[in-house]
Every structure is written in structure tokens, then in C-alpha cells.
Design a protein around this motif. Structure first.
Motif, PDB file in Angstrom:
ATOM      1  N   VAL A   1       0.850  -1.188   0.000  1.00  0.00           N
ATOM      2  CA  VAL A   1       0.000   0.000   0.000  1.00  0.00           C
ATOM      3  C   VAL A   1       0.884   1.235   0.000  1.00  0.00           C
ATOM      4  CG1 VAL A   1      -1.859   1.234   1.150  1.00  0.00           C
ATOM      5  CG2 VAL A   1      -1.747  -1.249   1.299  1.00  0.00           C
ATOM      6  N   SER A   2       0.544   2.181  -0.851  1.00  0.00           N
ATOM      7  CA  SER A   2       1.314   3.420  -0.945  1.00  0.00           C
ATOM      8  C   SER A   2       0.357   4.590  -1.074  1.00  0.00           C
ATOM      9  CB  SER A   2       2.252   3.378  -2.158  1.00  0.00           C
ATOM     10  OG  SER A   2       2.917   4.612  -2.335  1.00  0.00           O
ATOM     11  N   GLU A   3       0.739   5.705  -0.514  1.00  0.00           N
ATOM     12  CA  GLU A   3      -0.038   6.933  -0.662  1.00  0.00           C
ATOM     13  C   GLU A   3       0.770   7.937  -1.475  1.00  0.00           C
ATOM     14  OE1 GLU A   3      -1.202   8.343   3.167  1.00  0.00           O
ATOM     15  OE2 GLU A   3      -2.887   6.944   3.332  1.00  0.00           O
ATOM     16  N   ILE A   4       0.145   8.479  -2.491  1.00  0.00           N
ATOM     17  CA  ILE A   4       0.800   9.484  -3.322  1.00  0.00           C
ATOM     18  C   ILE A   4      -0.059  10.742  -3.302  1.00  0.00           C
ATOM     19  CG2 ILE A   4      -0.278   8.527  -5.409  1.00  0.00           C
ATOM     20  CD1 ILE A   4       2.216   9.484  -6.944  1.00  0.00           C
ATOM     21  N   GLN A   5       0.577  11.860  -3.039  1.00  0.00           N
ATOM     22  CA  GLN A   5      -0.128  13.127  -2.960  1.00  0.00           C
ATOM     23  C   GLN A   5      -0.259  13.738  -4.355  1.00  0.00           C
ATOM     24  OE1 GLN A   5      -1.535  14.460  -0.157  1.00  0.00           O
ATOM     25  NE2 GLN A   5      -0.928  12.563   0.861  1.00  0.00           N
ATOM     26  N   GLY A   6      -1.514  13.917  -4.763  1.00  0.00           N
ATOM     27  CA  GLY A   6      -1.768  14.533  -6.053  1.00  0.00           C
ATOM     28  C   GLY A   6      -1.783  16.050  -5.942  1.00  0.00           C
ATOM     29  N   VAL A   7      -1.012  16.690  -6.753  1.00  0.00           N
ATOM     30  CA  VAL A   7      -0.967  18.154  -6.767  1.00  0.00           C
ATOM     31  C   VAL A   7      -1.333  18.625  -8.177  1.00  0.00           C
ATOM     32  CG1 VAL A   7       0.761  18.326  -4.947  1.00  0.00           C
ATOM     33  CG2 VAL A   7       1.510  18.168  -7.312  1.00  0.00           C
ATOM     34  N   ARG A   8      -1.925  19.774  -8.239  1.00  0.00           N
ATOM     35  CA  ARG A   8      -2.287  20.358  -9.533  1.00  0.00           C
ATOM     36  C   ARG A   8      -1.351  21.514  -9.846  1.00  0.00           C
ATOM     37  NH1 ARG A   8      -7.327  18.788 -11.562  1.00  0.00           N
ATOM     38  NH2 ARG A   8      -8.686  17.699 -10.072  1.00  0.00           N
ATOM     39  N   ASP A   9      -0.825  21.484 -11.061  1.00  0.00           N
ATOM     40  CA  ASP A   9       0.029  22.588 -11.474  1.00  0.00           C
ATOM     41  C   ASP A   9      -0.799  23.864 -11.490  1.00  0.00           C
ATOM     42  OD1 ASP A   9       2.030  24.121 -12.406  1.00  0.00           O
ATOM     43  OD2 ASP A   9       1.962  23.378 -14.459  1.00  0.00           O
ATOM     44  N   ARG A  10      -1.839  23.885 -12.296  1.00  0.00           N
ATOM     45  CA  ARG A  10      -2.834  24.963 -12.308  1.00  0.00           C
ATOM     46  C   ARG A  10      -4.157  24.357 -12.758  1.00  0.00           C
ATOM     47  NH1 ARG A  10      -1.925  29.764  -9.997  1.00  0.00           N
ATOM     48  NH2 ARG A  10      -3.051  30.914 -11.626  1.00  0.00           N
ATOM     49  N   LEU A  11      -5.255  24.822 -12.182  1.00  0.00           N
ATOM     50  CA  LEU A  11      -6.575  24.393 -12.597  1.00  0.00           C
ATOM     51  C   LEU A  11      -7.095  25.349 -13.676  1.00  0.00           C
ATOM     52  CD1 LEU A  11      -8.108  23.627  -9.089  1.00  0.00           C
ATOM     53  CD2 LEU A  11      -7.154  22.009 -10.713  1.00  0.00           C
ATOM     54  N   ARG A  12      -7.531  24.799 -14.801  1.00  0.00           N
ATOM     55  CA  ARG A  12      -8.000  25.626 -15.908  1.00  0.00           C
ATOM     56  C   ARG A  12      -9.518  25.590 -15.959  1.00  0.00           C
ATOM     57  NH1 ARG A  12      -5.265  25.597 -21.465  1.00  0.00           N
ATOM     58  NH2 ARG A  12      -5.972  27.749 -21.239  1.00  0.00           N
ATOM     59  N   VAL A  13     -10.131  26.775 -15.960  1.00  0.00           N
ATOM     60  CA  VAL A  13     -11.582  26.905 -15.965  1.00  0.00           C
ATOM     61  C   VAL A  13     -12.002  27.668 -17.220  1.00  0.00           C
ATOM     62  CG1 VAL A  13     -13.591  27.826 -14.753  1.00  0.00           C
ATOM     63  CG2 VAL A  13     -11.669  26.877 -13.450  1.00  0.00           C
ATOM     64  N   LEU A  14     -13.010  27.133 -17.905  1.00  0.00           N
ATOM     65  CA  LEU A  14     -13.584  27.795 -19.075  1.00  0.00           C
ATOM     66  C   LEU A  14     -14.954  28.348 -18.673  1.00  0.00           C
ATOM     67  CD1 LEU A  14     -13.744  28.509 -22.092  1.00  0.00           C
ATOM     68  CD2 LEU A  14     -14.656  26.199 -22.490  1.00  0.00           C
ATOM     69  N   LEU A  15     -15.104  29.686 -18.732  1.00  0.00           N
ATOM     70  CA  LEU A  15     -16.358  30.357 -18.382  1.00  0.00           C
ATOM     71  C   LEU A  15     -16.971  30.936 -19.655  1.00  0.00           C
ATOM     72  CD1 LEU A  15     -18.450  31.584 -16.435  1.00  0.00           C
ATOM     73  CD2 LEU A  15     -16.840  33.488 -16.062  1.00  0.00           C
ATOM     74  N   ILE A  16     -18.175  30.482 -19.966  1.00  0.00           N
ATOM     75  CA  ILE A  16     -18.881  30.980 -21.146  1.00  0.00           C
ATOM     76  C   ILE A  16     -20.150  31.672 -20.667  1.00  0.00           C
ATOM     77  CG2 ILE A  16     -20.013  30.351 -23.303  1.00  0.00           C
ATOM     78  CD1 ILE A  16     -18.203  27.894 -23.379  1.00  0.00           C
ATOM     79  N   THR A  17     -20.204  32.977 -20.854  1.00  0.00           N
ATOM     80  CA  THR A  17     -21.355  33.777 -20.449  1.00  0.00           C
ATOM     81  C   THR A  17     -22.243  34.001 -21.665  1.00  0.00           C
ATOM     82  OG1 THR A  17     -20.027  34.867 -18.759  1.00  0.00           O
ATOM     83  CG2 THR A  17     -22.097  35.914 -19.363  1.00  0.00           C
ATOM     84  N   GLY A  18     -23.533  33.636 -21.540  1.00  0.00           N
ATOM     85  CA  GLY A  18     -24.428  33.682 -22.685  1.00  0.00           C
ATOM     86  C   GLY A  18     -24.752  35.087 -23.141  1.00  0.00           C
ATOM     87  N   GLU A  19     -24.803  36.042 -22.194  1.00  0.00           N
ATOM     88  CA  GLU A  19     -25.101  37.434 -22.544  1.00  0.00           C
ATOM     89  C   GLU A  19     -24.681  38.312 -21.379  1.00  0.00           C
ATOM     90  OE1 GLU A  19     -29.729  37.551 -21.013  1.00  0.00           O
ATOM     91  OE2 GLU A  19     -29.305  37.431 -23.151  1.00  0.00           O
ATOM     92  N   PRO A  20     -24.426  39.572 -21.619  1.00  0.00           N
ATOM     93  CA  PRO A  20     -24.069  40.464 -20.514  1.00  0.00           C
ATOM     94  C   PRO A  20     -25.218  40.555 -19.508  1.00  0.00           C
ATOM     95  CG  PRO A  20     -23.568  41.461 -22.636  1.00  0.00           C
ATOM     96  CD  PRO A  20     -24.388  40.256 -22.929  1.00  0.00           C
ATOM     97  N   HIS A  21     -24.866  40.453 -18.224  1.00  0.00           N
ATOM     98  CA  HIS A  21     -25.886  40.609 -17.179  1.00  0.00           C
ATOM     99  C   HIS A  21     -25.202  41.047 -15.896  1.00  0.00           C
ATOM    100  CE1 HIS A  21     -24.975  36.799 -14.927  1.00  0.00           C
ATOM    101  NE2 HIS A  21     -24.472  36.478 -16.116  1.00  0.00           N
ATOM    102  N   ASN A  22     -26.009  41.398 -14.904  1.00  0.00           N
ATOM    103  CA  ASN A  22     -25.474  41.983 -13.673  1.00  0.00           C
ATOM    104  C   ASN A  22     -24.549  41.045 -12.910  1.00  0.00           C
ATOM    105  OD1 ASN A  22     -26.874  44.372 -14.082  1.00  0.00           O
ATOM    106  ND2 ASN A  22     -28.704  43.656 -12.998  1.00  0.00           N
TER     107      ASN A  22
ATOM    108  N   PHE B   1     -15.263  33.622 -22.223  1.00  0.00           N
ATOM    109  CA  PHE B   1     -15.851  34.148 -23.450  1.00  0.00           C
ATOM    110  C   PHE B   1     -17.261  34.628 -23.117  1.00  0.00           C
ATOM    111  CE2 PHE B   1     -12.601  31.331 -25.095  1.00  0.00           C
ATOM    112  CZ  PHE B   1     -12.070  32.067 -26.144  1.00  0.00           C
ATOM    113  N   THR B   2     -17.574  35.815 -23.560  1.00  0.00           N
ATOM    114  CA  THR B   2     -18.911  36.375 -23.373  1.00  0.00           C
ATOM    115  C   THR B   2     -19.517  36.661 -24.739  1.00  0.00           C
ATOM    116  OG1 THR B   2     -18.291  37.402 -21.273  1.00  0.00           O
ATOM    117  CG2 THR B   2     -20.260  38.241 -22.373  1.00  0.00           C
ATOM    118  N   ILE B   3     -20.699  36.102 -24.985  1.00  0.00           N
ATOM    119  CA  ILE B   3     -21.419  36.380 -26.226  1.00  0.00           C
ATOM    120  C   ILE B   3     -22.202  37.672 -25.993  1.00  0.00           C
ATOM    121  CG2 ILE B   3     -23.167  35.515 -27.816  1.00  0.00           C
ATOM    122  CD1 ILE B   3     -22.301  32.703 -27.012  1.00  0.00           C
TER     123      ILE B   3
END
Length: 696
Positions: free
Chosen positions: A269-290, A310-312
Motif C-alpha cells: 500500500v502506498s499513498e501518493i499526494q496529487g498536486v495540480r500545477d494549475r486548474l483551468r476553468v472555461l467560463l462561457i457567459t451567454g449574454e451580458p448581465h449583472n 468568453f462572453t457572447i
């Protein structure tokens, strides 16, 4: 009074310096008489000697003596490796027989010390040091170690711990022909990047069976990832993709064979620590709003996230006076995002997105995001991706994302109605239990600011954590195969970010939501853990549902127990059971399982369980002791002899315990060798004779 040798002692009548001076005068007088050729030289010397003897006052010493017993140290190996192959029973019988023979000698004290289990293995040398501290070094007859030979702190230098001429005898317990197959990792990384592969190097050992094949099973976080053959005695490298951030548990099991000592060391049994270099998020906004800026600010504030947005801006139908080229700053790169680089993103967010089309010059139109790309996103989720939908009014219309191939992964469907009017979001029973929202329960949620719109929907899967007016599901999460989906059924969350009417936990709640979507293990609602607390293993089960089934616990020695959990609070259950040795404990409850380590995940005790002479032989040889395999048979014990110090202390089938012949004096009597008046009379007699001879 000084005892000079044997039974003779002196009790001088004058101070020693005076006696030395008197002896010097007698010697000088004798020399002078010889130089003057006096006939009385011999008689003068004789008279002087009788005077010295009389002044020294010699005594005869008679003592009543009581012999002191010698001491033998018996070291019993009670570590975990002695629990296999009948060794512990044999150890008990052999120890009893040895002690019986020592008592028959009648002149041996016995010091017994046990070597307990330790995270660092069998610490026999440490036990020997403790025993020597309580033993008389001048009467130590020898040390007898009863062990399988698997000691982890012994070297030839340990011989320096023992007094000179004291032997260390090693009696090896265990069947020499025993079989034990074991698996180990010669290379096991401790850290790795999530989504990338870590390299493990395995080796299966089975003495006497090198070259044969055995099957390996590989598990990651409780799930079987692969089964494959391996050649015994040859290392094998395997790549393993790290699934999640934080601790990842790797289990490697080699199939057992009949006649093995134990299957405990068939598991690594071994435990390995998972690390993330950077998390990439894609945000798509359908239209301008408050609320558009609120999402952007939230995601940009997390240093672990890289945001692509990206904002349409609008559609031609809304602004007929605007030209097609005036409606966006850049072309929406759908093919690059949803075909070529989709797998590079850890999370995709659709914020109030609605299906729409772009007009072409020839009069035809095409969808902004074609259906095949929505199908790609659905596959992306099923393969382990993360999707968040922050819906708006368009979700209840014909332009809804529910009317795309995404329907296969969405946990709620719109009814077509939109409820308006002020309401306060509330946590339901599951929301009060789930780690995403559980910290916000209590009086605080009653002070949350109001929202004014919710998209009516029917949940078809997943878990509803927050309710809106009339119990309408407001926040729904779900696991879809290897991926995760969350749906916020309102476009009013940004009011919390603005602090409207008291605001609410916008930043922390949706930060947790994002990390849950990306597989943060600390935010899982269904968890099973075990933690050592003193001599107990404390088992904790967290669940969104009531837990009635017991937890099955498999101890390192292979024994199994069913443990009933006690309810601590809603969704939290706990129990404790006594530990059964160190190593890996496997826990299971329903379809959830876990593995936890007590002491070491892969104890040194289990690394090699076959009995051996090799480790203790240098110590026994350096001290003239015997090294002998006795198996499990009391009759195989060597004979016991009591040689004197400096003589041979072991032979082919005998071991020696040094006889020091030490004693203590209980009573002493002293009498003069001759009366003092007699010695002084002889002095005057010879002195008179010398004067007479000189007078002649």
C-alpha cells in the motif's frame, strides 16, 4: 588491615612509612656488616627480619563464603513476524524448557525480556541494551536470543555492548522450508501531478520460485484499475495516472499460493499526494448581465485557477441596427475549445447560456455551438470532467441547454415555468450534511439576502442541497460516471456578492462548489475514514443518507470484523475498535471503501517473514556464541554447559554459560600467625647472638 594474598593478611603495629624506614636501616646495617667482614652479618639480618615480621603483625584469615549465582539473559522475540507458522507457540514451549534447565543448574538467575512490535521493526539490540542495564556485568553468564532471526537494529558492533568473554547465543525458531510470497515497490513516488502518470517499479519475491508468473491487481482509491502478470524475481515498471488532488491510495496485490506463511505481505500500500500545477476553468457567459462580473471576480480571486472566459455580447435579433461584425470582438473559437482543447480544462461553466444561431451571408444560419460540440462536452463529463450550469430564464424556453445533447448528464429538467418574487434560499436536510454547504447551516442562513427569481424544475438525479420558494430545487449536484455536474437554478446569486439585503456566502459556497466539481476529496459527502486514537481505531462515516449497515474491517493479520456505527449527528457516524497490530486496515461500508495505516503502511516485519541465521550470525560469531536453527521442536535445543571464563563457550550442539564462581563473604575471622612476644623474643635472641659473635 590489608589482605595480601590467599588467607594471609597484615595488621601493622607501626605506620607503614616507619616500617619502610626500619627495613631500610636493617638492609643498610646488613650491608655495612658485610663490608666490615663482621661474623655477625647473617645473625644481624635474621634478627632484623624477625623484627620486621613482628612489626607487620601477620594474620591468618578464615572466611565464611556464600556463592553468588550467575545471570543469564533470555530475549524473547514477540514481534508480529513470530505470529506466523506456529512460531509463537513454539517460542512459548522452548522458553519454558530452557528456563527449566537453567533452574536445574541451581546457580543461575534468569532475566527475561520481550521484544515487542515497533513501527521500525524488531528492535532486538535495543531490548538487549535495556536488559544489560539491569544485569550484573561481573556475573553475566551469557545471552540467549529466541527469534526467527528477523531483527532490524542488529549489527556486529552490538557485540561491544557485552562484557568480555560473554557469549550471545542465537536460537532460530521457524521452519526453514517455509514459503512466503511477497510484493514490494522498489520505486514508489510520494508526489505527482493530477492527470499525469507516476512511475511505479514492482518486484515480487518468492524464494525458490524465480521465473514463474504471478498475477498482480492494481487499485487506485479503492477502484480496480488493472490486472496483469509479473515474473517473480524481475522488476516491472508500471505507469499510474493520478486521479485527484490530495491523498491517493495505491494498492498492489499479488495472488497468494497454498502453504504461504501469510497473505499480509502480498499487499503493498502506498499513498501518493496529487498536486495540480494549475486548474483551468472555461467560463462561457451567454449574454451580458449583472452577475457576470461576480463569476469572473470569484474565479480570478482563486490563485489556483487559470480562467479562460468568453462572453457572447448579444444577438442580431435584439439589435437590428447593428451589423454582424459589430456584435463581437473576436470570433467564438468553438472548434478549438470543444474539440481540440476540451480535455485541457478542469471545469466548464455555462452562465445563462442559451442556444442561438449566427447568420451567414448566403442567408443560412448555423448554431453558435453546434450539437456535436455539446455531445463532446457530455463525453468530457462522463470521462471525469466537471460542468457547472448557472441557469437563467432562457433555460425554461426552447433555447434551453436541456434541449441539447447535454441532457444526458444534467440532473434537473425545466418545467417551463419561472417563479418570481422575493424568497430566501434555504438549506434542506442534505444541504445541512454536505461539506459544500454544511458549514452555513444554523442561524446564519436565516439572515441570507433575498433572491427574486428561480427556474422551476424537476430533479431527475443527484442531490438537491438548497430549496427556493415552495420547495423548488435551487441548487443540484450530481456525479455522472467519472465526472461531476452542478446546476444553480437561478440567475440571482450575484445579489449575495453585492451584499443585497444582507448578502450571503457567495464566495465561499461557490468556491467550494468549484473545487468539489474538480474532485477535491475533502468535499466529498460520502466518506469512510479510520484514524488511530491510542490503542483504538476510530472509524468515521459521513453520508447524505442514514447509515444502518455495519462497517467491515479487515485487519493486517487478515481477520475480519463487523463494526456497528453510532450516530453522532445528522449524516455523521462513528465507532471505535481495539487495534490488532500495525499495518493496513481495509474498511468497507456498502459501495464505499477505504484503507488506513496504523503505524506503517508496509511494516518492516512483513517485508520478509522467512527465518534466517544471516542477521544474528555475525553477533554470535563475534562473541563465541552458537547460532542454531531449532525449527519448532523443543528436542532440537542444544545442551547447556558451564565453562569458566576464557574457555570455549560453544560447540556444534552445545552452548556455554560462563561460570564466574563469584561469592560474597558472610563472616571473617583473623588470628596471628605467631604470638608477637615470640617474634620479638627471636629478634632479641638473634641480636644477642650477633653481639656475642662480634665479642669473640
Amino acid at each position: 588491615m590489608d589482605q595480601i594474598f590467599g588467607n594471609l593478611a597484615l595488621d601493622p603495629l607501626l605506620p607503614v612509612p616507619w616500617i619502610v624506614g626500619l627495613a631500610a636501616l636493617i638492609f643498610i646495617a646488613s650491608i655495612a656488616a658485610g663490608a666490615g667482614r663482621l661474623r655477625s652479618q647473617f645473625t644481624r639480618l635474621t634478627a632484623g627480619l624477625f623484627l620486621l615480621i613482628g612489626v607487620l603483625n601477620p594474620q591468618s584469615v578464615e572466611e565464611d563464603r556464600e556463592s553468588l549465582p550467575d545471570t543469564v539473559i533470555v530475549i524473547e522475540d514477540r514481534s508480529d513476524s513470530m505470529k506466523f507458522g506456529g512460531r509463537d507457540e513454539a517460542l512459548t514451549k522452548i522458553t519454558a524448557e530452557l528456563k527449566s534447565q537453567f533452574r536445574e543448574d541451581g546457580n543461575l538467575d534468569i532475566i527475561t525480556i520481550s521484544v515487542p512490535q515497533n513501527n521500525e521493526g524488531t528492535l532486538l539490540a535495543s531490548a538487549l541494551t535495556d536488559a544489560l542495564a539491569g544485569a550484573p556485568s561481573g556475573r553475566l553468564a551469557g545471552v540467549v536470543a529466541l527469534s526467527d532471526g528477523r531483527a532490524h537494529d542488529v549489527s556486529e558492533a552490538v557485540a561491544d555492548y557485552l562484557p568480555d568473554n560473554v557469549p550471545f547465543h542465537s536460537l532460530i525458531i521457524g521452519e526453514a522450508e517455509a514459503r512466503d510470497r511477497r510484493i514490494l515497490a522498489t520505486k514508489a513516488p510520494k508526489f505527482g501531478v493530477v492527470g499525469e502518470q507516476a512511475e511505479y517499479e514492482l518486484l515480487v519475491e518468492d524464494p525458490g520460485f524465480d521465473g514463474e508468473r504471478a498475477r498482480i491487481e492494481l487499485k487506485l482509491n479503492g477502484d480496480v484499475k488493472a490486472r496483469f502478470p509479473i515474473t517473480i524475481g524481475r522488476p516491472l515498471s508500471i505507469p499510474l495516472e493520478i486521479e485527484r488532488r490530495g491523498s491517493n491510495t495505491v494498492e498492489l496485490t499479488v495472488e497468494g499460493v497454498d502453504g504461504e506463511l501469510t497473505l499480509n505481505n502480498n499487499l503493498f500500500v502506498s499513498e501518493i499526494q496529487g498536486v495540480r500545477d494549475r486548474l483551468r476553468v472555461l467560463l462561457i457567459t451567454g449574454e451580458p448581465h449583472n452577475g457576470g462580473r461576480a463569476w469572473r471576480n470569484l474565479l480570478k480571486s482563486d490563485p489556483a485557477l487559470d480562467l479562460v472566459q468568453f462572453t457572447i455580447l448579444t444577438s442580431r435579433s435584439k439589435y437590428t441596427n447593428a451589423g454582424e461584425r459589430e456584435l463581437s470582438l473576436i470570433q467564438f473559437p468553438t472548434r478549438q475549445l470543444f474539440e481540440e482543447r476540451l480535455d485541457e480544462f478542469d471545469l466548464i461553466i455555462f452562465d445563462q447560456y442559451e442556444r442561438r444561431s449566427l447568420s451567414r451571408r448566403e442567408g443560412r444560419s448555423r448554431p453558435t455551438i453546434p450539437p456535436q460540440y455539446f455531445q463532446n462536452i457530455a463525453h468530457y463529463v462522463e470521462d471525469g470532467g466537471a460542468l457547472l450550469l448557472a441557469t437563467g430564464p432562457a433555460f425554461s424556453t426552447q433555447a434551453s441547454l436541456y434541449r441539447t445533447p447535454l441532457v444526458s448528464v444534467l440532473p434537473a429538467r425545466p418545467t417551463g415555468d419561472i417563479l418570481t418574487g422575493a424568497f430566501r434560499p434555504e438549506l434542506n436536510a442534505k444541504g445541512q450534511r454536505h461539506p459544500i454547504t454544511s458549514d452555513f447551516q444554523g442561524n446564519e442562513d436565516q439572515a441570507w439576502g433575498s433572491w427574486y427569481r428561480v427556474i422551476d424544475n424537476d430533479p431527475i438525479g443527484g442531490d438537491v442541497l438548497m430549496d427556493g420558494p415552495e420547495g423548488v430545487p435551487l441548487f443540484v449536484i450530481d456525479k455522472v460516471r467519472d465526472g461531476r455536474v452542478a446546476m444553480l437554478m437561478s440567475d440571482q446569486a450575484w445579489l449575495w456578492a453585492k451584499g443585497h439585503n444582507g448578502g450571503g456566502p457567495y464566495r465561499e459556497m461557490f468556491r467550494r462548489t468549484a473545487h468539489w466539481l474538480m474532485g477535491e476529496p475533502e468535499l466529498d459527502a460520502e466518506t469512510l475514514t479510520g484514524v488511530r486514537d491510542g490503542d483504538n481505531l476510530v472509524i468515521t462515516r459521513r453520508s447524505l443518507e442514514d447509515v444502518n449497515d455495519p462497517v467491515v474491517v479487515i485487519a493486517p493479520d487478515g481477520s475480519s470484523r463487523r463494526v456497528t456505527l453510532d450516530r453522532v449527528s445528522d449524516g455523521l457516524y462513528r465507532a471505535a475498535l481495539p487495534l490488532a497490530g500495525q499495518g493496513a486496515y481495509r474498511l468497507s461500508n456498502g459501495d464505499i471503501s477505504a484503507i488506513t495505516a496504523v503505524g506503517a503502511l508496509n511494516p518492516k516485519e512483513y517485508k520478509n517473514l522467512l527465518p534466517t541465521k544471516d542477521i544474528l550470525a555475525p553477533l554470535s560469531n563475534a562473541t563465541n556464541g552458537i547460532i542454531k536453527s531449532v525449527g519448532l521442536d523443543v528436542s532440537a535445543l542444544p545442551d547447556i554447559r558451564r565453562p569458566k571464563a576464557g574457555r570455549q563457550s560453544s560447540g556444534k550442539n552445545w552452548m556455554g554459560l560462563i561460570a564466574h564462581e563469584a561469592y560474597t563473604v558472610t563472616q571473617s575471622r583473623r588470628t596471628p600467625l605467631a604470638p608477637g612476644i615470640f617474634l620479638f623474643g627471636l629478634f632479641f635472641l638473634f641480636l644477642t647472638w650477633a653481639w656475642r659473635r662480634e665479642g669473640q
